[in-house]
Design a protein around this motif. Structure first.
Motif, PDB file in Angstrom:
ATOM      1  N   SER A  14     -62.589 -15.042  -9.560  1.00  0.00           N
ATOM      2  CA  SER A  14     -61.865 -15.613 -10.601  1.00  0.00           C
ATOM      3  C   SER A  14     -60.497 -15.241 -10.778  1.00  0.00           C
ATOM      4  CB  SER A  14     -62.782 -14.960 -11.754  1.00  0.00           C
ATOM      5  OG  SER A  14     -62.893 -13.421 -11.749  1.00  0.00           O
ATOM      6  N   LYS A  15     -60.193 -14.210  -9.733  1.00  0.00           N
ATOM      7  CA  LYS A  15     -58.684 -13.366  -9.696  1.00  0.00           C
ATOM      8  C   LYS A  15     -57.795 -14.356  -9.124  1.00  0.00           C
ATOM      9  CE  LYS A  15     -59.818  -9.714 -12.008  1.00  0.00           C
ATOM     10  NZ  LYS A  15     -61.065  -9.186 -11.812  1.00  0.00           N
ATOM     11  N   LEU A  16     -58.040 -15.493  -8.399  1.00  0.00           N
ATOM     12  CA  LEU A  16     -57.107 -16.363  -7.596  1.00  0.00           C
ATOM     13  C   LEU A  16     -56.203 -16.580  -8.458  1.00  0.00           C
ATOM     14  CD1 LEU A  16     -59.689 -18.764  -5.433  1.00  0.00           C
ATOM     15  CD2 LEU A  16     -58.170 -17.277  -4.677  1.00  0.00           C
ATOM     16  N   PRO A  17     -56.089 -17.212  -9.265  1.00  0.00           N
ATOM     17  CA  PRO A  17     -54.648 -17.462 -10.060  1.00  0.00           C
ATOM     18  C   PRO A  17     -53.822 -16.463 -10.082  1.00  0.00           C
ATOM     19  CG  PRO A  17     -56.455 -18.480 -11.502  1.00  0.00           C
ATOM     20  CD  PRO A  17     -57.306 -17.617 -10.316  1.00  0.00           C
ATOM     21  N   GLU A  18     -54.195 -15.339 -10.428  1.00  0.00           N
ATOM     22  CA  GLU A  18     -53.382 -14.064 -10.527  1.00  0.00           C
ATOM     23  C   GLU A  18     -52.974 -13.664  -9.322  1.00  0.00           C
ATOM     24  OE1 GLU A  18     -55.458 -10.973 -12.772  1.00  0.00           O
ATOM     25  OE2 GLU A  18     -54.153  -9.438 -11.944  1.00  0.00           O
ATOM     26  N   MET A  19     -53.947 -13.635  -8.455  1.00  0.00           N
ATOM     27  CA  MET A  19     -53.469 -13.361  -6.897  1.00  0.00           C
ATOM     28  C   MET A  19     -52.291 -13.799  -6.204  1.00  0.00           C
ATOM     29  SD  MET A  19     -54.552 -11.055  -4.805  1.00  0.00           S
ATOM     30  CE  MET A  19     -53.245 -10.751  -3.182  1.00  0.00           C
ATOM     31  N   LEU A  20     -52.415 -15.625  -6.459  1.00  0.00           N
ATOM     32  CA  LEU A  20     -51.584 -16.113  -5.879  1.00  0.00           C
ATOM     33  C   LEU A  20     -49.995 -16.028  -6.422  1.00  0.00           C
ATOM     34  CD1 LEU A  20     -51.818 -19.083  -3.922  1.00  0.00           C
ATOM     35  CD2 LEU A  20     -53.849 -17.528  -4.582  1.00  0.00           C
ATOM     36  N   ASP A  21     -50.031 -15.813  -7.963  1.00  0.00           N
ATOM     37  CA  ASP A  21     -48.631 -15.157  -8.584  1.00  0.00           C
ATOM     38  C   ASP A  21     -48.170 -13.948  -7.915  1.00  0.00           C
ATOM     39  OD1 ASP A  21     -49.013 -17.580 -10.143  1.00  0.00           O
ATOM     40  OD2 ASP A  21     -49.606 -16.362 -11.753  1.00  0.00           O
ATOM     41  N   ARG A  22     -49.206 -13.156  -7.626  1.00  0.00           N
ATOM     42  CA  ARG A  22     -48.679 -11.830  -7.116  1.00  0.00           C
ATOM     43  C   ARG A  22     -48.108 -11.864  -5.555  1.00  0.00           C
ATOM     44  NH1 ARG A  22     -51.408  -7.468  -9.821  1.00  0.00           N
ATOM     45  NH2 ARG A  22     -50.249  -6.006  -8.207  1.00  0.00           N
ATOM     46  N   ILE A  23     -48.641 -12.820  -4.851  1.00  0.00           N
ATOM     47  CA  ILE A  23     -48.164 -13.119  -3.656  1.00  0.00           C
ATOM     48  C   ILE A  23     -46.821 -13.581  -3.367  1.00  0.00           C
ATOM     49  CG2 ILE A  23     -48.757 -14.619  -1.548  1.00  0.00           C
ATOM     50  CD1 ILE A  23     -51.557 -14.191  -1.840  1.00  0.00           C
ATOM     51  N   THR A  24     -46.639 -14.804  -4.247  1.00  0.00           N
ATOM     52  CA  THR A  24     -45.348 -15.398  -4.360  1.00  0.00           C
ATOM     53  C   THR A  24     -44.074 -14.306  -4.768  1.00  0.00           C
ATOM     54  OG1 THR A  24     -46.547 -17.180  -5.494  1.00  0.00           O
ATOM     55  CG2 THR A  24     -44.180 -17.264  -5.815  1.00  0.00           C
ATOM     56  N   GLU A  25     -44.675 -13.341  -5.798  1.00  0.00           N
ATOM     57  CA  GLU A  25     -43.929 -12.469  -6.069  1.00  0.00           C
ATOM     58  C   GLU A  25     -43.410 -11.500  -5.083  1.00  0.00           C
ATOM     59  OE1 GLU A  25     -42.729  -8.394  -7.196  1.00  0.00           O
ATOM     60  OE2 GLU A  25     -45.008  -8.921  -7.206  1.00  0.00           O
ATOM     61  N   VAL A  26     -44.306 -10.963  -4.285  1.00  0.00           N
ATOM     62  CA  VAL A  26     -44.178 -10.340  -3.141  1.00  0.00           C
ATOM     63  C   VAL A  26     -43.324 -10.784  -2.059  1.00  0.00           C
ATOM     64  CG1 VAL A  26     -45.271  -9.085  -1.225  1.00  0.00           C
ATOM     65  CG2 VAL A  26     -46.265  -8.756  -3.318  1.00  0.00           C
ATOM     66  N   ALA A  27     -43.644 -12.050  -1.823  1.00  0.00           N
ATOM     67  CA  ALA A  27     -42.954 -12.877  -0.926  1.00  0.00           C
ATOM     68  C   ALA A  27     -41.259 -12.868  -1.274  1.00  0.00           C
ATOM     69  CB  ALA A  27     -43.027 -14.077  -0.702  1.00  0.00           C
ATOM     70  N   ALA A  28     -41.058 -13.150  -2.635  1.00  0.00           N
ATOM     71  CA  ALA A  28     -39.350 -13.228  -3.002  1.00  0.00           C
ATOM     72  C   ALA A  28     -38.754 -11.731  -2.712  1.00  0.00           C
ATOM     73  CB  ALA A  28     -39.800 -13.784  -4.463  1.00  0.00           C
ATOM     74  N   ARG A  29     -39.592 -10.688  -3.331  1.00  0.00           N
ATOM     75  CA  ARG A  29     -39.100  -9.457  -3.157  1.00  0.00           C
ATOM     76  C   ARG A  29     -38.863  -9.021  -1.774  1.00  0.00           C
ATOM     77  NH1 ARG A  29     -41.904  -5.354  -3.723  1.00  0.00           N
ATOM     78  NH2 ARG A  29     -43.541  -6.275  -4.929  1.00  0.00           N
ATOM     79  N   ARG A  30     -39.641  -9.408  -0.954  1.00  0.00           N
ATOM     80  CA  ARG A  30     -39.453  -8.778   0.373  1.00  0.00           C
ATOM     81  C   ARG A  30     -38.697  -9.661   1.279  1.00  0.00           C
ATOM     82  NH1 ARG A  30     -41.145  -3.430   1.243  1.00  0.00           N
ATOM     83  NH2 ARG A  30     -43.004  -3.000   0.089  1.00  0.00           N
ATOM     84  N   GLY A  31     -38.296 -10.918   0.851  1.00  0.00           N
ATOM     85  CA  GLY A  31     -37.454 -11.759   1.485  1.00  0.00           C
ATOM     86  C   GLY A  31     -38.016 -12.525   2.707  1.00  0.00           C
ATOM     87  N   ILE A  32     -39.425 -12.858   2.657  1.00  0.00           N
ATOM     88  CA  ILE A  32     -39.965 -13.695   3.977  1.00  0.00           C
ATOM     89  C   ILE A  32     -40.676 -14.513   3.222  1.00  0.00           C
ATOM     90  CG2 ILE A  32     -40.096 -11.457   5.316  1.00  0.00           C
ATOM     91  CD1 ILE A  32     -43.280 -11.679   4.641  1.00  0.00           C
ATOM     92  N   GLY A  33     -41.049 -15.598   4.327  1.00  0.00           N
ATOM     93  CA  GLY A  33     -41.573 -16.745   3.541  1.00  0.00           C
ATOM     94  C   GLY A  33     -43.258 -16.648   3.794  1.00  0.00           C
TER      95      GLY A  33
END
Lengths: 483, 293
Positions: free
Chosen positions: A354-373
């Motif tokens: 049930s945490k999938l939607p939240e998790m995907l948002d967090r991954i997008t945020e981490v990728a943007a902040r760390r500057g990797i794809g």
């Protein structure tokens, strides 16, 4: 256990001794051969073995283990090298025991629906060997055309269809292994369950740290009478993840429930010319199988839920060729990522579904902040994520960012009540996060359990739990590039 | 006979009790004591656990009960080990879920007790069993340390599956305090397809599982004995009697005493002894149960 590399004269002597035990052509010790075996599919860390041996029988594995014990040399078993957490990295001055010549299917018992094969037998070959009887070996890791039964046992491998059919531990009835004393032992029975300790349940998934598995009896599963496959596209990742959550909550257990995001869609479009609807940001691949009437009911539920979440395009495979085409994005997605960047590292966290939607948002945020794809391709039905980080490993700053992003994503998985690994294992990659997941007490208990089978420091040392002698030196070697 | 009865209500009380006690018997509700491998012949009696056992301290888990967390949307429940299975099933049913368990004896026993014994499931062919549903555990070690294994993720290969070692270990390696289990929607729960001949009682139960190729012969031998037969897993629950044995098969028998023992080979016996020595070095938990095996 040595903590520095032996000199080349010593290594040459080891190779000669091992060749006299095994036979000509069963020992590899040239610089190029050792380089070929310096990592598995977790390519960030590397470590050359001193010698690679290619035994053909359980008895030969036993002889190698006994030789290692006599000479106090560490050894590490290896299947096809498709492991994604560095579990098959050789120890410093260590012998790598490859099962690549142990590929025989030894015995088939169709009335009892089981089969005995050597550890190096390729996963897919097992299913092919019993296809004529309408049976198959259910665990189907994406690497199944090359990965081996022994490797699957070491990692307790999953795959898309394990959502319904269970992972490797549910399909292995018995093992033959060489224990750390160099004895050949049998664990388990063709009749599962029963009184006594579930040693099999602990040995499967122990990443080659409790002995070397050389053969196994596996369960064979009847092929389903009916299979229906759907590929649905969605305008947002959230629509797709919510569809997954609703399918699970409805009590439908599809045979497979896989998700791919925009990054993967771009890669497979480039690689295979597949076309998806304009504006689609996520794909869901859903497969239902079994009794035809039950499948029809499940498909109605699945299609209704897809429609409720605004699915843009819903393709249902009309035949086997179309089914294979729909599976292309999922099966070849990570390979296709090779077109996007020179280096791909696939992560493997798990979260409650049930945490999938939240998790995907967090991954997008981490990728943007760390500057990797980061592209996402994963077993959505059981919450097993495979964020696929793409970067250029010639740039040390990008390697560092990818490692940091991977660890950050796994920490989010733990915060959400999940796990560090769904099917790739801990290996050397995730050792640093083990205490965060299990606490000191949890790791102490695991260490005691390891000692039931392996109280020494020669059998695949310093994997999973880093608290044996010499592990600081090993981590420095293995994680040299990553740290 | 029982000098001290420990009935902890919280994890902390349990950890303190286990740390401070000496040798002890660990019981759920006492319903499966009848499967003991120790003691004199014919000692079985469902409510007679205090007579069946000869140890001065009894740790009874029934007050460490109740659901800790239930996530219906994830189909995962965290439950205290002393919870009676009937209570767990009733609570889950209120949210439309269940544990897909079927036993010819019904839902007797506690969650921890069932895990410690590890009996086969009447719906195993379609729904798996305790080993498949158990995603993790909180375990109290004999010295009072509290260790966690597994997670709430339905699929995990992080570290060793220590909780699997506790299933079927008869409470000899650690005290199961909390359990993380998969649940199933009630609507997806199949009915058992077993065939029933006569009625069975817990005190005289015998469970045997064979290869598919031997099951017809077992059934034929059991035709005059009360039994429940599940062809899908080749499992026979029957009234206790001398039925034929087959290659690779196994038997679990109710009652107390060495007649319930299954022999193991030397390597297995060695590993089991080693497990006991490493996990319960002072031999505090259910003394004799694993040594007997």
């Amino acid at each position: 256990m040595p903590l520095t590399d032996p000199d080349s004269r010593t290594e040459a002597r080891w190779a000669r001794e091992l060749e006299s035990i095994l036979g000509p052509g069963q020992v590899l010790a040239t610089a190029s051969a050792r380089k070929a075996y310096d990592c598995d599919a977790y390519t960030i860390d590397k470590s050359k073995p001193s010698v690679v041996v290619l035994p053909e029988t359980t008895e030969q594995v036993r002889d190698v283990v006994r030789w290692c014990n006599r000479n106090q040399i560490p050894y590490t078993p290896r299947g096809a090298g498709t492991g994604l957490s560095g579990g098959a990295l050789a120890a410093i001055g260590g012998v790598l025991i490859s099962t690549k010549r142990m590929t025989k299917i030894l015995e088939t018992d169709l009335p009892n629906r089981c089969l005995r094969a050597q550890a190096g037998a390729v996963n897919k070959r097992i299913s092919e060997a019993v296809a004529h009887a309408g049976l198959h070996f259910a665990p189907d890791p994406s690497s199944q055309t090359v990965s081996t039964l022994g490797g699957n046992i070491a990692e307790n491998s999953g795959g898309p269809h394990t959502l319904k059919y269970g992972v490797t531990v549910q399909h292995v009835l018995a093992l033959t292994m060489v224990d750390v004393d160099g004895e050949i032992v049998q664990v388990g029975s063709k009749v599962p369950g029963g009184p006594g300790l579930d040693l099999l349940g602990v040995l499967i998934g122990s990443e080659g740290t409790m002995g070397v598995v050389t053969e196994a009896w596996v369960r064979l599963t009847p092929n389903p009478a009916k299979v229906e496959t759907v590929l649905a596209s969605f305008a947002t990742v959230r629509d797709a993840t919510q569809t997954v959550a609703d399918i699970i909550a409805a009590g439908t257990i599809p045979a497979a429930l896989e998700m791919m995001d925009e990054g993967i869609m771009k890669a497979v479009s480039l690689a295979f010319g597949l076309v998806y609807p304009e504006g689609a940001k996520a794909l869901l691949l859903i497969e239902c199988d079994g009794d035809p009437r039950a499948v029809a009911g499940e498909m109605r539920t699945v299609l209704d839920i897809c429609a409720n979440h605004g699915a843009m395009d819903v393709a249902v495979a009309a035949d086997e060729a179309e089914r294979q085409k729909l599976w292309t994005a999922r099966k070849k997605g990570i390979g296709a990522m090779g077109r996007i960047a020179p280096t791909i590292v696939t992560q493997d966290g798990v979260i409650p579904r049930s945490k999938l939607p939240e998790m995907l948002d967090r991954i997008t945020e981490v990728a943007a902040r760390r500057g990797i794809g980061i592209a996402n391709i994963f077993h959505a039905g059981d919450g097993n994520l495979h964020p696929c980080m793409y970067f250029d490993d010639r740039d040390p700053a990008q390697v560092e960012a990818a490692v940091a992003a991977g660890e950050e994503i796994l920490e989010v998985c733990l915060d959400l009540g999940g796990s560090l690994s769904g099917e790739h294992g801990i290996g050397v990659e995730k050792i640093g996060l083990m205490e965060r997941m299990f606490g000191r007490e949890g790791l102490d208990l695991m260490m005691d359990v390891r000692r039931i089978f392996n109280d020494g420091d020669l059998c695949n040392p310093c994997k999973i739990l880093p608290n044996q002698k010499g592990c600081v030196e090993h981590m420095r070697r293995w994680r040299g590039a990553a740290w | 006979m029982v000098n001290t009865l420990l009935e902890p209500q919280t994890l902390e009380e349990l950890a303190d009790a286990v740390r401070d006690a000496g040798r002890m018997e660990v019981l759920g509700s006492g319903s499966h004591v009848a499967f003991d491998v120790r003691g004199p012949e014919g000692c079985a009696g469902l409510d007679d656990w205090s007579v069946a056992l000869g140890h001065p301290t009894v740790l009874m888990m029934h007050r460490l009960s109740g659901i800790v967390e239930h996530h219906p949307e994830d189909m995962v429940v965290v439950v205290r080990a002393g919870t009676r299975l009937t209570d767990l099933q009733n609570s889950l049913a209120e949210r439309g879920q269940c544990i897909p368990w079927a036993s010819p004896l019904g839902d007797i026993g506690t969650v921890g007790g069932l895990l410690a014994l590890g009996p086969p499931n009447g719906l195993e062919a379609r729904c798996g069993g305790w080993r498949d549903w158990c995603l993790g555990m909180t375990i109290v070690r004999p010295d009072g340390r509290v260790a966690r294994s597994g997670s709430q993720a339905v699929k995990s290969v992080a570290g060793y599956d220590v909780h699997k070692l506790m299933i079927g270990a008869r409470g000899t390696l650690g005290v199961i305090a909390e359990v993380i289990l998969r649940t199933l929607p009630l609507g997806a729960r199949p009915e058992p397809t077993w065939s029933v001949a006569g009625s069975l009682s817990a005190s005289e139960l015998r469970i045997q599982r064979t290869l598919a190729t031997d099951f017809a012969a077992l059934l034929s031998a059991a035709r005059d004995v009360a039994h429940v037969a599940d062809e899908a897993t080749c499992t026979l629950w029957s009234a206790d009697s001398e039925l034929p044995r087959f290659e690779h098969d196994w038997v679990m028998r109710a009652g107390c005493g060495p007649r319930n023992l299954e022999p193991f080979d030397a390597v297995h016996t060695g590993w089991m002894r080693s497990a006991k020595k490493l996990l319960d070095p002072e031999g505090k938990l259910n003394p004799g149960a694993l040594e007997a095996i």
